[in-house]
Design a protein around this motif. Structure first.
Motif, short mmCIF file in Angstrom:
data_model
loop_
_atom_site.label_atom_id
_atom_site.label_comp_id
_atom_site.label_asym_id
_atom_site.label_seq_id
_atom_site.Cartn_x
_atom_site.Cartn_y
_atom_site.Cartn_z
N ASN A 163 19.79 -74.64 11.34
CA ASN A 163 21.27 -74.40 11.26
C ASN A 163 21.39 -73.00 10.85
OD1 ASN A 163 21.72 -76.89 11.77
ND2 ASN A 163 22.31 -77.56 9.59
N ASN A 164 22.57 -72.34 11.36
CA ASN A 164 22.72 -70.85 11.14
C ASN A 164 23.71 -70.74 10.01
OD1 ASN A 164 21.28 -69.64 13.12
ND2 ASN A 164 22.90 -70.16 14.63
N ASP A 165 23.05 -70.94 8.69
CA ASP A 165 23.73 -71.12 7.37
C ASP A 165 23.56 -69.76 6.65
OD1 ASP A 165 24.70 -73.57 7.80
OD2 ASP A 165 23.19 -74.54 6.47
N ILE A 166 24.56 -69.40 5.77
CA ILE A 166 24.23 -68.21 4.92
C ILE A 166 23.62 -68.69 3.65
CG2 ILE A 166 25.60 -66.40 3.57
CD1 ILE A 166 27.87 -66.87 5.47
N VAL A 167 22.64 -67.95 3.36
CA VAL A 167 21.78 -68.12 2.25
C VAL A 167 21.91 -67.05 0.97
CG1 VAL A 167 20.24 -69.68 3.49
CG2 VAL A 167 19.83 -67.25 3.18
N VAL A 168 21.73 -67.45 0.02
CA VAL A 168 21.61 -66.51 -1.27
C VAL A 168 20.40 -66.32 -1.79
CG1 VAL A 168 22.78 -66.25 -3.39
CG2 VAL A 168 23.98 -67.22 -1.65
N GLY A 169 19.80 -65.21 -2.04
CA GLY A 169 18.63 -64.90 -2.56
C GLY A 169 17.65 -64.59 -1.49
N GLU A 170 16.52 -64.34 -2.02
CA GLU A 170 15.42 -63.94 -1.04
C GLU A 170 14.47 -65.04 -0.94
OE1 GLU A 170 12.07 -60.62 -0.73
OE2 GLU A 170 13.63 -60.09 -1.75
N CYS A 171 14.31 -65.61 0.28
CA CYS A 171 13.27 -66.73 0.53
C CYS A 171 11.81 -66.10 0.27
CB CYS A 171 13.29 -66.87 2.24
SG CYS A 171 12.37 -68.80 2.49
N PRO A 172 10.89 -66.99 -0.31
CA PRO A 172 9.71 -66.64 -0.70
C PRO A 172 9.02 -66.56 0.61
CG PRO A 172 10.54 -68.48 -2.19
CD PRO A 172 11.49 -68.19 -1.00
N SER A 173 7.98 -65.31 0.46
CA SER A 173 7.14 -64.88 1.74
C SER A 173 6.06 -66.39 1.88
CB SER A 173 6.39 -63.85 1.46
OG SER A 173 5.43 -63.93 0.58
N THR A 174 5.84 -67.08 1.13
CA THR A 174 4.99 -68.45 1.05
C THR A 174 5.77 -69.44 1.83
OG1 THR A 174 5.32 -69.03 -1.04
CG2 THR A 174 3.53 -67.40 -0.73
N PHE A 175 6.85 -69.49 1.91
CA PHE A 175 7.67 -70.69 2.58
C PHE A 175 7.55 -70.85 3.88
CE2 PHE A 175 11.63 -72.18 4.63
CZ PHE A 175 11.44 -73.60 4.05
N SER A 176 7.41 -72.12 4.23
CA SER A 176 7.24 -72.46 5.49
C SER A 176 8.26 -73.68 6.14
CB SER A 176 5.76 -72.92 6.05
OG SER A 176 5.58 -73.53 7.46
N GLN A 177 8.76 -73.38 7.25
CA GLN A 177 9.67 -74.77 7.61
C GLN A 177 9.10 -75.71 7.67
OE1 GLN A 177 11.78 -72.80 10.98
NE2 GLN A 177 13.98 -72.89 9.45
N THR A 178 9.67 -76.94 7.39
CA THR A 178 8.96 -78.31 7.79
C THR A 178 8.62 -78.42 9.21
OG1 THR A 178 10.24 -79.36 6.00
CG2 THR A 178 9.35 -80.83 7.61
N PHE A 179 9.53 -78.13 10.02
CA PHE A 179 9.51 -77.99 11.61
C PHE A 179 9.30 -76.39 12.01
CE2 PHE A 179 11.42 -82.08 11.35
CZ PHE A 179 10.50 -82.88 12.26
N PRO A 180 8.25 -76.30 13.23
CA PRO A 180 8.50 -74.93 13.57
C PRO A 180 9.51 -74.53 14.52
CG PRO A 180 6.74 -76.42 14.95
CD PRO A 180 7.48 -77.08 13.67
N GLU A 181 10.08 -73.46 14.40
CA GLU A 181 11.46 -73.20 15.02
C GLU A 181 11.33 -73.23 16.62
OE1 GLU A 181 15.47 -72.30 14.96
OE2 GLU A 181 14.18 -72.67 13.29
N GLN A 182 12.31 -73.93 17.14
CA GLN A 182 12.08 -73.99 18.75
C GLN A 182 10.81 -74.01 19.53
OE1 GLN A 182 15.06 -70.99 20.35
NE2 GLN A 182 16.28 -71.24 18.24
N GLN A 183 9.99 -74.71 18.97
CA GLN A 183 8.65 -74.82 19.70
C GLN A 183 8.32 -76.52 20.06
OE1 GLN A 183 6.43 -72.53 20.05
NE2 GLN A 183 8.16 -71.14 19.38
#
Length: 190
Positions: A163-183
């Protein structure tokens, strides 16, 4: 063909106040601004969801994706719909798999955060909403599209869009989405 469907939907709208429509009719009506069908139950009249029900498994980029789909009834304030609910387990490949995500044994459908949105308007796939664990500043929720190719009923292709949401704060560089994006991930029925 569109005129026949429009006439059919119009007939349904006039025939009664409390309507039951098929998943297919609801999907085609959803994207049609001229559709005025009044319904309170989107029912899997043609058993379309049955082909998705079961356990599916595949690998992508060093991860094993295992999904379990069940058919369930969503009921909220008089509006009902037959839908798929999902469970997900993701592990690493290798001799000693590491669990990355697991809600496979969750009994409560509401706690899996993996539920049906409905058929695609071309009736060739099914869309679900998924929400994974989200650290501050990150996005880990969106739409998962399921598709089973006609003639290959034991093979499913899935793809995820955030989803194209607005987020607050900085996402940690170690974070990985549960699903790969558009793969595209290929799953086989177990």
């Amino acid at each position: 063909m569109k005129n026949i469907i429009t006439l059919f939907l119009a007939f349904l709208a006039i025939s009664c106040n409390s309507q039951v429509v098929s998943l297919e009719d609801a999907a085609q009506c959803r994207d049609n601004p001229n559709c005025s069908v009044n319904y309170n139950y989107v029912k899997d009249i043609n058993n379309t969801l049955n082909k998705y029900v079961g356990i599916w498994k595949g690998t992508y980029n060093g991860r094993v994706y295992e999904m379990k789909f069940n058919k369930s009834l969503y009921n909220d304030m008089g509006m009902k719909k037959d839908e798929l609910t999902g469970r997900l387990r993701i592990t690493t490949t290798g001799n000693i798999p590491v669990i990355i995500f697991d809600n496979f044994n969750e009994q409560d459908d509401a706690k899996t955060h993996f539920s049906g949105l409905g058929l695609t308007s071309d009736l060739q796939g099914y869309r679900m909403i998924f929400a994974g664990l989200v650290p501050s500043g990150c996005i880990n929720h969106g739409t998962v599209s399921l598709g089973i190719t006609s003639g290959i009923p034991n093979q499913m292709k899935i793809m995820y869009w955030s989803n194209n949401d607005i987020v607050v704060g900085e996402c940690p560089s170690t974070f990985s989405q549960t699903f790969p994006e558009q793969q595209e991930i290929l799953l086989m029925r177990q």
